[in-house]
Every structure is written in structure tokens, then in C-alpha cells.
Design a protein around this motif. Structure first.
Motif, PDB file in Angstrom:
ATOM      1  N   GLY A  76       0.735  -1.266  -0.049  1.00  0.00           N
ATOM      2  CA  GLY A  76      -0.014  -0.079  -0.060  1.00  0.00           C
ATOM      3  C   GLY A  76       0.964   1.159   0.042  1.00  0.00           C
ATOM      4  N   ARG A  77       0.309   2.301   0.141  1.00  0.00           N
ATOM      5  CA  ARG A  77       1.099   3.587   0.075  1.00  0.00           C
ATOM      6  C   ARG A  77       0.055   4.578   1.241  1.00  0.00           C
ATOM      7  NH1 ARG A  77       0.218   5.218  -4.672  1.00  0.00           N
ATOM      8  NH2 ARG A  77      -1.581   6.856  -4.056  1.00  0.00           N
ATOM      9  N   SER A  78       1.196   4.909   2.268  1.00  0.00           N
ATOM     10  CA  SER A  78       0.672   5.736   3.420  1.00  0.00           C
ATOM     11  C   SER A  78       0.984   7.242   3.102  1.00  0.00           C
ATOM     12  CB  SER A  78       0.913   5.201   4.731  1.00  0.00           C
ATOM     13  OG  SER A  78       0.504   6.203   5.801  1.00  0.00           O
ATOM     14  N   TYR A  79       0.370   8.253   3.159  1.00  0.00           N
ATOM     15  CA  TYR A  79       0.717   9.709   3.135  1.00  0.00           C
ATOM     16  C   TYR A  79      -0.281  10.395   3.875  1.00  0.00           C
ATOM     17  CZ  TYR A  79      -3.066   9.272  -0.539  1.00  0.00           C
ATOM     18  OH  TYR A  79      -4.144   8.864  -1.256  1.00  0.00           O
ATOM     19  N   THR A  80       0.131  11.713   4.156  1.00  0.00           N
ATOM     20  CA  THR A  80      -0.334  12.612   4.829  1.00  0.00           C
ATOM     21  C   THR A  80      -1.342  13.448   4.141  1.00  0.00           C
ATOM     22  OG1 THR A  80       0.066  14.590   6.256  1.00  0.00           O
ATOM     23  CG2 THR A  80       1.108  14.534   4.325  1.00  0.00           C
ATOM     24  N   ASP A  81      -2.614  13.787   4.807  1.00  0.00           N
ATOM     25  CA  ASP A  81      -3.598  14.627   4.377  1.00  0.00           C
ATOM     26  C   ASP A  81      -3.366  16.019   4.549  1.00  0.00           C
ATOM     27  OD1 ASP A  81      -5.996  15.041   2.947  1.00  0.00           O
ATOM     28  OD2 ASP A  81      -7.314  14.480   4.586  1.00  0.00           O
ATOM     29  N   THR A  82      -2.140  16.454   4.871  1.00  0.00           N
ATOM     30  CA  THR A  82      -1.701  17.874   5.202  1.00  0.00           C
ATOM     31  C   THR A  82      -2.658  18.666   6.343  1.00  0.00           C
ATOM     32  OG1 THR A  82      -2.830  18.830   3.523  1.00  0.00           O
ATOM     33  CG2 THR A  82      -0.703  17.886   2.908  1.00  0.00           C
ATOM     34  N   THR A  83      -3.138  17.789   7.243  1.00  0.00           N
ATOM     35  CA  THR A  83      -3.781  18.461   8.306  1.00  0.00           C
ATOM     36  C   THR A  83      -3.284  17.906   9.567  1.00  0.00           C
ATOM     37  OG1 THR A  83      -5.770  18.621   6.884  1.00  0.00           O
ATOM     38  CG2 THR A  83      -6.296  19.031   9.072  1.00  0.00           C
ATOM     39  N   THR A  84      -2.976  18.785  10.376  1.00  0.00           N
ATOM     40  CA  THR A  84      -2.321  18.416  11.886  1.00  0.00           C
ATOM     41  C   THR A  84      -3.399  19.362  12.728  1.00  0.00           C
ATOM     42  OG1 THR A  84      -0.292  18.140  11.125  1.00  0.00           O
ATOM     43  CG2 THR A  84      -0.632  18.393  13.393  1.00  0.00           C
ATOM     44  N   GLU A  85      -3.760  18.499  13.826  1.00  0.00           N
ATOM     45  CA  GLU A  85      -4.705  19.316  14.905  1.00  0.00           C
ATOM     46  C   GLU A  85      -4.034  18.899  16.199  1.00  0.00           C
ATOM     47  OE1 GLU A  85      -8.602  17.693  14.138  1.00  0.00           O
ATOM     48  OE2 GLU A  85      -9.192  19.057  12.747  1.00  0.00           O
TER      49      GLU A  85
ATOM     50  N   MET B  81      -5.953   4.862  13.877  1.00  0.00           N
ATOM     51  CA  MET B  81      -7.056   4.332  13.622  1.00  0.00           C
ATOM     52  C   MET B  81      -7.873   4.687  12.595  1.00  0.00           C
ATOM     53  SD  MET B  81     -10.226   4.609  16.730  1.00  0.00           S
ATOM     54  CE  MET B  81      -9.283   3.946  17.748  1.00  0.00           C
ATOM     55  N   VAL B  82      -8.592   3.889  11.777  1.00  0.00           N
ATOM     56  CA  VAL B  82      -9.261   3.935  10.745  1.00  0.00           C
ATOM     57  C   VAL B  82     -10.498   4.925  11.068  1.00  0.00           C
ATOM     58  CG1 VAL B  82     -10.705   3.040   8.939  1.00  0.00           C
ATOM     59  CG2 VAL B  82      -8.556   1.776   9.693  1.00  0.00           C
ATOM     60  N   LYS B  83     -10.621   5.932  10.466  1.00  0.00           N
ATOM     61  CA  LYS B  83     -11.849   6.787  10.297  1.00  0.00           C
ATOM     62  C   LYS B  83     -12.899   6.698   9.285  1.00  0.00           C
ATOM     63  CE  LYS B  83     -10.839   8.609  13.972  1.00  0.00           C
ATOM     64  NZ  LYS B  83     -11.921   8.182  15.316  1.00  0.00           N
ATOM     65  N   ASP B  84     -12.521   6.163   8.073  1.00  0.00           N
ATOM     66  CA  ASP B  84     -13.539   5.867   6.985  1.00  0.00           C
ATOM     67  C   ASP B  84     -12.551   5.265   5.809  1.00  0.00           C
ATOM     68  OD1 ASP B  84     -15.821   6.112   5.554  1.00  0.00           O
ATOM     69  OD2 ASP B  84     -15.735   8.177   5.081  1.00  0.00           O
ATOM     70  N   CYS B  85     -13.416   4.652   4.836  1.00  0.00           N
ATOM     71  CA  CYS B  85     -12.844   4.462   3.535  1.00  0.00           C
ATOM     72  C   CYS B  85     -13.691   4.724   2.474  1.00  0.00           C
ATOM     73  CB  CYS B  85     -12.411   2.947   3.501  1.00  0.00           C
ATOM     74  SG  CYS B  85     -13.406   1.594   3.447  1.00  0.00           S
TER      75      CYS B  85
ATOM     76  N   VAL C 281      -9.319   3.629  -0.562  1.00  0.00           N
ATOM     77  CA  VAL C 281      -8.533   4.829  -0.051  1.00  0.00           C
ATOM     78  C   VAL C 281      -9.166   4.686   1.585  1.00  0.00           C
ATOM     79  CG1 VAL C 281      -7.968   7.331   0.163  1.00  0.00           C
ATOM     80  CG2 VAL C 281      -8.207   6.352  -2.066  1.00  0.00           C
ATOM     81  N   VAL C 282      -8.125   4.600   2.335  1.00  0.00           N
ATOM     82  CA  VAL C 282      -8.593   4.534   3.699  1.00  0.00           C
ATOM     83  C   VAL C 282      -8.025   5.862   4.595  1.00  0.00           C
ATOM     84  CG1 VAL C 282      -8.154   3.161   5.897  1.00  0.00           C
ATOM     85  CG2 VAL C 282      -8.043   1.904   3.791  1.00  0.00           C
ATOM     86  N   TYR C 283      -8.917   6.379   5.389  1.00  0.00           N
ATOM     87  CA  TYR C 283      -8.632   7.693   5.925  1.00  0.00           C
ATOM     88  C   TYR C 283      -8.403   7.178   7.423  1.00  0.00           C
ATOM     89  CZ  TYR C 283     -10.686   9.964   1.996  1.00  0.00           C
ATOM     90  OH  TYR C 283     -11.047  10.503   0.708  1.00  0.00           O
ATOM     91  N   TRP C 284      -7.253   7.794   7.857  1.00  0.00           N
ATOM     92  CA  TRP C 284      -6.917   7.421   9.242  1.00  0.00           C
ATOM     93  C   TRP C 284      -6.266   8.635  10.131  1.00  0.00           C
ATOM     94  CZ3 TRP C 284      -1.793   6.071  10.711  1.00  0.00           C
ATOM     95  CH2 TRP C 284      -1.029   5.878   9.576  1.00  0.00           C
TER      96      TRP C 284
ATOM     97  N   LYS D 248      -3.880   9.214   5.094  1.00  0.00           N
ATOM     98  CA  LYS D 248      -4.577   8.507   3.948  1.00  0.00           C
ATOM     99  C   LYS D 248      -3.498   7.339   3.817  1.00  0.00           C
ATOM    100  CE  LYS D 248      -6.838  12.162   1.679  1.00  0.00           C
ATOM    101  NZ  LYS D 248      -7.000  12.614   0.227  1.00  0.00           N
ATOM    102  N   ALA D 249      -4.323   5.988   3.253  1.00  0.00           N
ATOM    103  CA  ALA D 249      -3.510   4.907   2.821  1.00  0.00           C
ATOM    104  C   ALA D 249      -4.319   4.305   1.601  1.00  0.00           C
ATOM    105  CB  ALA D 249      -3.708   3.949   3.864  1.00  0.00           C
ATOM    106  N   SER D 250      -3.574   4.165   0.572  1.00  0.00           N
ATOM    107  CA  SER D 250      -3.908   3.585  -0.751  1.00  0.00           C
ATOM    108  C   SER D 250      -3.747   2.436  -0.791  1.00  0.00           C
ATOM    109  CB  SER D 250      -3.321   4.718  -1.993  1.00  0.00           C
ATOM    110  OG  SER D 250      -3.855   3.838  -3.131  1.00  0.00           O
ATOM    111  N   ILE D 251      -4.655   1.185  -1.122  1.00  0.00           N
ATOM    112  CA  ILE D 251      -4.722   0.177  -0.971  1.00  0.00           C
ATOM    113  C   ILE D 251      -4.858  -0.512  -2.243  1.00  0.00           C
ATOM    114  CG2 ILE D 251      -5.328  -2.107   0.322  1.00  0.00           C
ATOM    115  CD1 ILE D 251      -5.722  -0.788   2.745  1.00  0.00           C
ATOM    116  N   PRO D 252      -4.240  -1.408  -2.977  1.00  0.00           N
ATOM    117  CA  PRO D 252      -4.545  -1.831  -4.374  1.00  0.00           C
ATOM    118  C   PRO D 252      -5.890  -3.026  -4.464  1.00  0.00           C
ATOM    119  CG  PRO D 252      -2.565  -2.633  -3.832  1.00  0.00           C
ATOM    120  CD  PRO D 252      -2.982  -1.854  -2.652  1.00  0.00           C
ATOM    121  N   VAL D 253      -6.874  -2.756  -3.799  1.00  0.00           N
ATOM    122  CA  VAL D 253      -7.907  -3.580  -3.717  1.00  0.00           C
ATOM    123  C   VAL D 253      -9.196  -2.717  -4.171  1.00  0.00           C
ATOM    124  CG1 VAL D 253      -9.345  -5.124  -2.259  1.00  0.00           C
ATOM    125  CG2 VAL D 253      -6.946  -4.981  -1.911  1.00  0.00           C
TER     126      VAL D 253
END
Length: 125
Positions: A51-60, A105-109, A117-120, A71-76
Motif C-alpha cells: 500500500g501507500r501511506s501519506y499525509t492529508d496535510t492536516t494536523t490538529e 485508527m481508521v476513520k473511513d474508507c 482509500v482509507v482515511y485514518w 490516507k492509505a491507498s490499498i490496491p484492492v
């Protein structure tokens, strides 16, 4: 001039998504998970692979804790997930990038072109 050998794979990271099924507290509880035994917690590996994990450029955060949206991109493909096997809110995700593993922790996909695309959230202490 020296020849460069560039290696740039589409999915360079290892992604693992785990769902924790908490054991029933009471056998007569109609809302308890029927797959788990009384008092026994079970981990189900939803996905483990490239897969590929990358930032969504938001930090709180505040002065003690920062939380990055990732975000994580999974080839499924989305229609390739088995029934009840798609990543859900609350699942744990482990993204291994080089020699470092980030846990969140996963929040959505959601479906995307030939991938999921998995949001975490990744909490930094």
C-alpha cells in the motif's frame, strides 16, 4: 556520466488493518458480538499487504498531543472486499514506511479507481 537506477514503486509501504472483536460480557446480551466467546478478545486481520501511506496535510492538536490526518491507498477494488471485511471506523491500521511503523485508527474508507482509500488518524505524543 553515471547511470542512475531509480526504483519508484506505486505501493512502496506495508499496510496492515486489524479489527478487534471484544468478547461478550454476558451470554444473554443480544447486542454482544456473536463471533467472540465470553471474555475472549479476538483480532481479525482485515488486510495485510502492499500500500501507500501519506499525509492529508492536516494536523490538529494542542501543546501535548498532535494528530495527523492520513490516507492509505490499498490496491484492492472496493467490490473485491468480502462481506463485512471492508475497513471500518475503529479498526487499527499499521503503516510500515521503511524501518518505521505508524499506528493509528481508521476513520473511513471509500472506493477509487482500482483501489481503496482509507482515511485514518495518527496521534503524535
Amino acid at each position: 556520466m553515471r547511470k542512475a537506477n531509480i526504483r519508484n514503486p506505486r505501493y512502496p509501504h506495508t499496510i496492515k488493518i486489524v479489527r478487534l472483536i471484544v468478547g461478550k460480557a454476558d451470554e444473554n446480551d443480544p447486542f454482544a458480538d456473536t463471533d467472540a466467546k465470553v471474555g475472549e478478545d479476538t483480532e481479525i486481520v482485515i488486510y495485510e499487504g502492499e500500500g501507500r501511506s501519506y499525509t492529508d496535510t492536516t494536523t490538529e492538536g494542542d501543546k501535548n498531543v498532535d494528530e495527523n490526518k492520513r490516507k492509505a491507498s490499498i490496491p484492492v477494488r472496493y467490490d473485491e472486499w468480502g462481506a463485512g471485511r471492508c475497513p471500518l471506523d475503529g479498526d487499527m491500521i499499521y503503516a510500515t514506511v521503511g524501518n518505521n511503523t505508524e499506528v493509528g485508527m481508521v476513520k473511513d474508507c471509500e472506493p477509487d479507481n482500482n483501489r481503496t482509500v482509507v482515511y485514518w488518524n495518527y496521534t503524535r505524543v
